[in-house]
Scaffold this motif. Structure first.
Motif, PDB file in Angstrom:
ATOM      1  N   CYS A 116       0.826  -1.208   0.000  1.00  0.00           N
ATOM      2  CA  CYS A 116       0.000   0.000   0.000  1.00  0.00           C
ATOM      3  C   CYS A 116       0.864   1.264   0.000  1.00  0.00           C
ATOM      4  CB  CYS A 116      -0.927   0.007   1.219  1.00  0.00           C
ATOM      5  SG  CYS A 116      -2.138  -1.320   1.209  1.00  0.00           S
ATOM      6  N   TYR A 117       1.932   1.270   0.773  1.00  0.00           N
ATOM      7  CA  TYR A 117       2.823   2.424   0.880  1.00  0.00           C
ATOM      8  C   TYR A 117       3.478   2.734  -0.463  1.00  0.00           C
ATOM      9  CZ  TYR A 117       6.590   5.349   2.803  1.00  0.00           C
ATOM     10  OH  TYR A 117       7.454   6.372   3.078  1.00  0.00           O
ATOM     11  N   ARG A 122       2.457   1.851  -3.437  1.00  0.00           N
ATOM     12  CA  ARG A 122       1.445   2.308  -4.394  1.00  0.00           C
ATOM     13  C   ARG A 122       1.105   3.772  -4.136  1.00  0.00           C
ATOM     14  NH1 ARG A 122      -2.650  -2.699  -5.759  1.00  0.00           N
ATOM     15  NH2 ARG A 122      -0.996  -4.077  -6.470  1.00  0.00           N
ATOM     16  N   ALA A 123       0.983   4.150  -2.869  1.00  0.00           N
ATOM     17  CA  ALA A 123       0.704   5.545  -2.531  1.00  0.00           C
ATOM     18  C   ALA A 123       1.856   6.450  -2.960  1.00  0.00           C
ATOM     19  CB  ALA A 123       0.450   5.679  -1.030  1.00  0.00           C
ATOM     20  N   GLY A 153       1.500   9.617  -5.226  1.00  0.00           N
ATOM     21  CA  GLY A 153       1.378  10.787  -4.357  1.00  0.00           C
ATOM     22  C   GLY A 153       2.717  11.407  -4.002  1.00  0.00           C
ATOM     23  N   VAL A 185       2.406  11.414   1.622  1.00  0.00           N
ATOM     24  CA  VAL A 185       2.205   9.978   1.832  1.00  0.00           C
ATOM     25  C   VAL A 185       2.809   9.533   3.161  1.00  0.00           C
ATOM     26  CG1 VAL A 185       2.834   7.677   0.989  1.00  0.00           C
ATOM     27  CG2 VAL A 185       2.034   9.419  -0.626  1.00  0.00           C
ATOM     28  N   ASP A 244       0.976   7.699   6.357  1.00  0.00           N
ATOM     29  CA  ASP A 244       1.437   6.381   6.782  1.00  0.00           C
ATOM     30  C   ASP A 244       1.706   6.378   8.286  1.00  0.00           C
ATOM     31  OD1 ASP A 244       2.649   3.652   6.267  1.00  0.00           O
ATOM     32  OD2 ASP A 244       4.428   4.725   6.986  1.00  0.00           O
ATOM     33  N   THR A 301      -1.888  16.859   4.878  1.00  0.00           N
ATOM     34  CA  THR A 301      -2.535  16.346   3.668  1.00  0.00           C
ATOM     35  C   THR A 301      -3.369  17.399   2.924  1.00  0.00           C
ATOM     36  OG1 THR A 301      -4.465  15.540   4.898  1.00  0.00           O
ATOM     37  CG2 THR A 301      -2.629  13.990   4.549  1.00  0.00           C
TER      38      THR A 301
END
Length: 144
Positions: A86-87, A89-90, A94, A99, A103, A141
């Motif tokens: 997931c990290y 891919r982010a 991003g 990101v 996380d 964010t």
């Protein structure tokens, strides 16, 4: 480096390496598939840790590890793998500066899970710090 450093020093070094991880991974994942990038990272970690454990003489016979430890370390490994997929891919899509802080909401979740499942007790000041971390993540964010 002394292995008996106090936990805050190890934690600060972990944070520094985690920051480097985000920056280096963002550059590394820029021209390849994020899942392949995660695989490459994992292989590097596996080799590095094998060398480290060998060099420090920390190998143990598998029979010395309890079934409970095998189970929870296995589950932890699966959670780590899912987190890394997931990290990466982010990071692929991003900004690293956004990101990585999201996380780190894991800090907030660890506090909540530690209290809920492990019976850990945090003081009101500790919970205020957890809330500030969550608020900080939200602020990072936001788009300018």
């Amino acid at each position: 480096m002394k292995a008996n450093l106090a936990w805050p020093m190890w934690a600060l070094m972990s944070a520094a390496f985690a920051a480097l991880t985000a920056i280096l991974a963002k550059v590394g994942v820029s021209q390849i598939n994020s899942d392949l990038a995660t695989f490459v990272r994992t292989v590097v970690i596996l080799i590095a840790l094998a060398i480290f454990v060998t060099a420090t003489g920390q190998w143990q016979a598998p029979s010395e590890v309890t079934r409970r430890s095998w189970l929870f370390l296995g589950l932890s490994g699966l959670a780590t793998g899912a987190s890394w997929v997931c990290y990466f891919r982010a990071l692929k899509i991003g900004d690293a500066a956004r990101v990585a802080p999201v996380d780190k909401l894991s800090v907030v979740l660890v506090a909540v899970f530690g209290a809920a499942f492990l019976g850990e007790r945090l003081s009101p000041a500790n919970w205020a710090g957890v809330a500030l971390i969550a608020a900080g993540v939200l602020l990072v964010t936001l788009r300018a």
